[in-house]
Design a protein around this motif. Structure first.
Motif, PDB file in Angstrom:
ATOM      1  N   SER A 150       0.834  -1.201   0.000  1.00 16.53           N
ATOM      2  CA  SER A 150       0.000   0.000   0.000  1.00 16.53           C
ATOM      3  C   SER A 150       0.871   1.255   0.000  1.00 16.53           C
ATOM      4  O   SER A 150       0.650   2.178  -0.795  1.00 16.53           O
ATOM      5  N   VAL A 154       1.264   4.131  -3.130  1.00 16.39           N
ATOM      6  CA  VAL A 154       1.048   5.557  -2.893  1.00 16.39           C
ATOM      7  C   VAL A 154       2.305   6.347  -3.249  1.00 16.39           C
ATOM      8  O   VAL A 154       2.253   7.367  -3.949  1.00 16.39           O
ATOM      9  N   GLU A 158       2.806   9.136  -6.258  1.00 15.61           N
ATOM     10  CA  GLU A 158       3.275  10.502  -5.962  1.00 15.61           C
ATOM     11  C   GLU A 158       4.511  10.843  -6.785  1.00 15.61           C
ATOM     12  O   GLU A 158       4.625  11.945  -7.333  1.00 15.61           O
ATOM     13  N   LYS A 163      -0.893  11.108  -8.376  1.00 15.61           N
ATOM     14  CA  LYS A 163      -1.773  11.396  -7.237  1.00 15.61           C
ATOM     15  C   LYS A 163      -1.553  12.778  -6.729  1.00 15.61           C
ATOM     16  O   LYS A 163      -0.523  13.341  -6.720  1.00 15.61           O
TER      17      LYS A 163
END
Length: 163
Positions: A150, A154, A158, A163
């Protein structure tokens, strides 16, 4: 070693090489790691439980070989590959160039991830191991695999500006 084991080993050579490349980042070292893995797997074929998938077992052997190799290299000092020359981007369509640039960006962003996150992302996202299988390869709890994956997703999003 039985024929089924040998066939499975041969079928998985491309996956082993991709995983070795992700760890070593040099094709010559990756080839050495795959060879070491195959030798160790053949030698220890009797220790593999045929009721389980062979992939996690082979990936664990490869990862342990990489760790062993890394430890040995630390005592030898820095080495430079004289054949490490950047490749020129071949002429391609605009779509192909965009795909290559995105792939290079993604590879670069993955290299910036912590090793723990990169390993989990590689095993689950690229080699399609289950969380339990990745946990077995890395010798960590399944929940830790899920957590690292996870965080890796993320961080990768980024770094790529998604995101």
């Amino acid at each position: 070693m039985d024929a089924e084991f040998g066939e499975a080993l041969i079928r998985l050579l491309p996956n082993l090489r991709r995983y070795a490349l992700s760890l070593a980042r040099r094709s010559d070292v990756a080839d050495d790691l795959v060879q070491i893995t195959v030798e160790r797997a053949i030698t220890a074929a009797g220790s593999h439980d045929p009721a389980t998938r062979i992939e996690p077992w082979l990936f664990r052997i490869l990862r342990n070989a990489f760790i062993d190799m890394t430890r040995r290299q630390r005592t030898r000092g820095a080495e430079v590959d004289v054949f490490d020359i950047p490749e020129a981007l071949p002429v391609d369509t605009e779509r192909g160039i965009e795909a290559r640039l995105m792939l290079r960006s993604t590879q670069g962003a993955m290299r910036e991830l912590p090793v723990e996150q990169r390993e989990v992302l590689e095993l689950v996202g690229i080699h399609e191991l289950s969380y339990a299988e990745a946990a077995e390869v890395l010798e960590i709890p399944r929940g830790t695999v899920m957590s690292r994956l996870s965080r890796a997703r993320v961080a990768l999003a980024e770094k790529l500006g998604i995101k």
